[in-house]
Design an enzyme around this catalytic site. Structure first.
Site, PDB file in Angstrom:
ATOM      1  N   THR A 172       2.051  83.142 -36.148  1.00 46.25           N
ATOM      2  CA  THR A 172       1.167  81.983 -36.016  1.00 46.25           C
ATOM      3  C   THR A 172      -0.054  82.385 -35.210  1.00 46.25           C
ATOM      4  OG1 THR A 172       0.967  79.684 -35.262  1.00 46.25           O
ATOM      5  CG2 THR A 172       2.298  81.165 -33.913  1.00 46.25           C
ATOM      6  N   ASP A 197       7.326  76.477 -40.224  1.00 44.26           N
ATOM      7  CA  ASP A 197       6.416  75.607 -40.958  1.00 44.26           C
ATOM      8  C   ASP A 197       6.831  74.203 -40.595  1.00 44.26           C
ATOM      9  OD1 ASP A 197       4.163  75.479 -42.724  1.00 44.26           O
ATOM     10  OD2 ASP A 197       5.482  74.495 -44.158  1.00 44.26           O
ATOM     11  N   SER A 198       5.912  73.478 -40.024  1.00 37.84           N
ATOM     12  CA  SER A 198       6.228  72.157 -39.483  1.00 37.84           C
ATOM     13  C   SER A 198       5.218  71.132 -39.975  1.00 37.84           C
ATOM     14  CB  SER A 198       6.189  72.181 -37.945  1.00 37.84           C
ATOM     15  OG  SER A 198       7.054  73.164 -37.437  1.00 37.84           O
ATOM     16  N   TYR A 206       0.226  65.960 -34.515  1.00 40.15           N
ATOM     17  CA  TYR A 206       0.416  64.525 -34.684  1.00 40.15           C
ATOM     18  C   TYR A 206       1.168  63.888 -33.505  1.00 40.15           C
ATOM     19  CZ  TYR A 206      -1.027  65.331 -39.518  1.00 40.15           C
ATOM     20  OH  TYR A 206      -1.742  65.669 -40.645  1.00 40.15           O
ATOM     21  N   ASP A 207       1.385  64.638 -32.430  1.00 42.26           N
ATOM     22  CA  ASP A 207       2.128  64.115 -31.280  1.00 42.26           C
ATOM     23  C   ASP A 207       1.594  62.781 -30.743  1.00 42.26           C
ATOM     24  OD1 ASP A 207       3.826  66.255 -31.417  1.00 42.26           O
ATOM     25  OD2 ASP A 207       3.114  67.239 -29.594  1.00 42.26           O
ATOM     26  N   HIS A 227      11.978  68.547 -33.157  1.00 40.30           N
ATOM     27  CA  HIS A 227      12.346  69.203 -34.405  1.00 40.30           C
ATOM     28  C   HIS A 227      12.299  70.719 -34.265  1.00 40.30           C
ATOM     29  CE1 HIS A 227       8.077  68.805 -34.089  1.00 40.30           C
ATOM     30  NE2 HIS A 227       7.798  69.371 -35.240  1.00 40.30           N
ATOM     31  N   HIS A 284      -0.442  77.183 -28.913  1.00 37.80           N
ATOM     32  CA  HIS A 284       0.459  76.123 -28.452  1.00 37.80           C
ATOM     33  C   HIS A 284       1.877  76.370 -28.957  1.00 37.80           C
ATOM     34  CE1 HIS A 284      -2.874  73.833 -26.863  1.00 37.80           C
ATOM     35  NE2 HIS A 284      -3.475  73.846 -28.039  1.00 37.80           N
ATOM     36  N   PHE A 296       0.312  68.437 -29.266  1.00 43.53           N
ATOM     37  CA  PHE A 296      -0.737  68.818 -30.203  1.00 43.53           C
ATOM     38  C   PHE A 296      -0.372  68.256 -31.567  1.00 43.53           C
ATOM     39  CE2 PHE A 296       2.441  72.138 -30.092  1.00 43.53           C
ATOM     40  CZ  PHE A 296       2.615  72.518 -31.412  1.00 43.53           C
ATOM     41  N   ASN A 330      -1.541  79.869 -33.654  1.00 43.87           N
ATOM     42  CA  ASN A 330      -1.596  78.679 -32.806  1.00 43.87           C
ATOM     43  C   ASN A 330      -0.969  79.007 -31.446  1.00 43.87           C
ATOM     44  OD1 ASN A 330      -1.220  76.197 -31.526  1.00 43.87           O
ATOM     45  ND2 ASN A 330      -0.760  75.121 -33.425  1.00 43.87           N
TER      46      ASN A 330
END
Length: 205
Positions: free
Chosen positions: A22, A82-83, A163-164, A190, A26, A161, A24
């Site tokens: 990733t 993948d989230s 959709y939190d 999750h 975060h 970060f 990202n």
């Protein structure tokens, strides 16, 4: 956990490097917190290579695509996830398209589009979904887990970060995921569920 992948290094003795597929930061920070007690001695390395083309049609497929690419490029054991958020009233969308939902890859834009799509709808049930994948010289492991909740009417909170700010987990006493402390989120998310299951399977191979 012993003899993981091609390195043959015992994680309990330290020194096992695992690349996280990733860009990202975060996610890397979150995974380090989650995995530190599960895989002591493992050092997570951020992936600085090109992003893999995520052309799978499921969370599991895309997680494996990313992990395979990172493993093939570095030779190290590789982790990927993948989230996304799946909203019942939208037929499971944005789902695997969550990160690019608004076409800009900007969190605030994605959230704004989701709220616009749900405006006036009573059914706001949703799930955060995570597929966690591990790929090394010994094979592949993937686990899928969900964190159920609803979508708020407006963003709340300053943490997290993605959709939190608009995800209200069923187990958070009415708070948005962005209103939880990192420790509270790590304990139930999750991503925690998926990577815990993944670590247990990898360690037991």
């Amino acid at each position: 956990m012993t003899n993981v992948g091609a390195t043959g290094i015992d994680a309990r003795g330290g020194g096992l490097q695992v690349v996280v597929a990733t860009h990202n930061p975060h996610k890397v920070e979150e995974l380090q917190r989650i995995l530190a007690p599960l895989l002591p001695g493992v050092e997570l390395l951020a992936d600085d290579g090109p992003e893999a083309v995520e052309d799978g049609d499921t969370f599991e497929a895309n997680a494996l695509i990313k992990a395979r690419a990172a493993h093939e490029r570095t030779g190290l054991p590789a982790l990927a996830d993948d989230s996304g958020i799946a909203v019942a009233a939208l037929g499971g969308e944005p789902g695997i398209h969550s990160a690019r939902y608004a076409g800009t890859r900007v969190d605030a834009d994605n959230v704004a589009k989701l709220l616009a799509e749900l405006e006036g709808r009573d059914d706001r049930a949703a799930s955060f979904v995570c597929a966690a994948a591990w790929v090394d010289a010994d094979g592949e492991v993937v686990e899928l887990r969900e964190w159920t909740g609803t979508v708020a009417d407006a963003p709340r909170g300053e943490g997290g970060f993605g959709y939190d700010p608009v995800f209200l987990p069923d187990d958070a006493d009415g708070r948005a995921a962005a209103e939880l402390s990192p420790e509270e989120k790590d304990a139930r998310s999750h991503r925690r569920l998926a990577f815990t299951a993944l670590a247990e399977r990898v360690a037991g191979r």
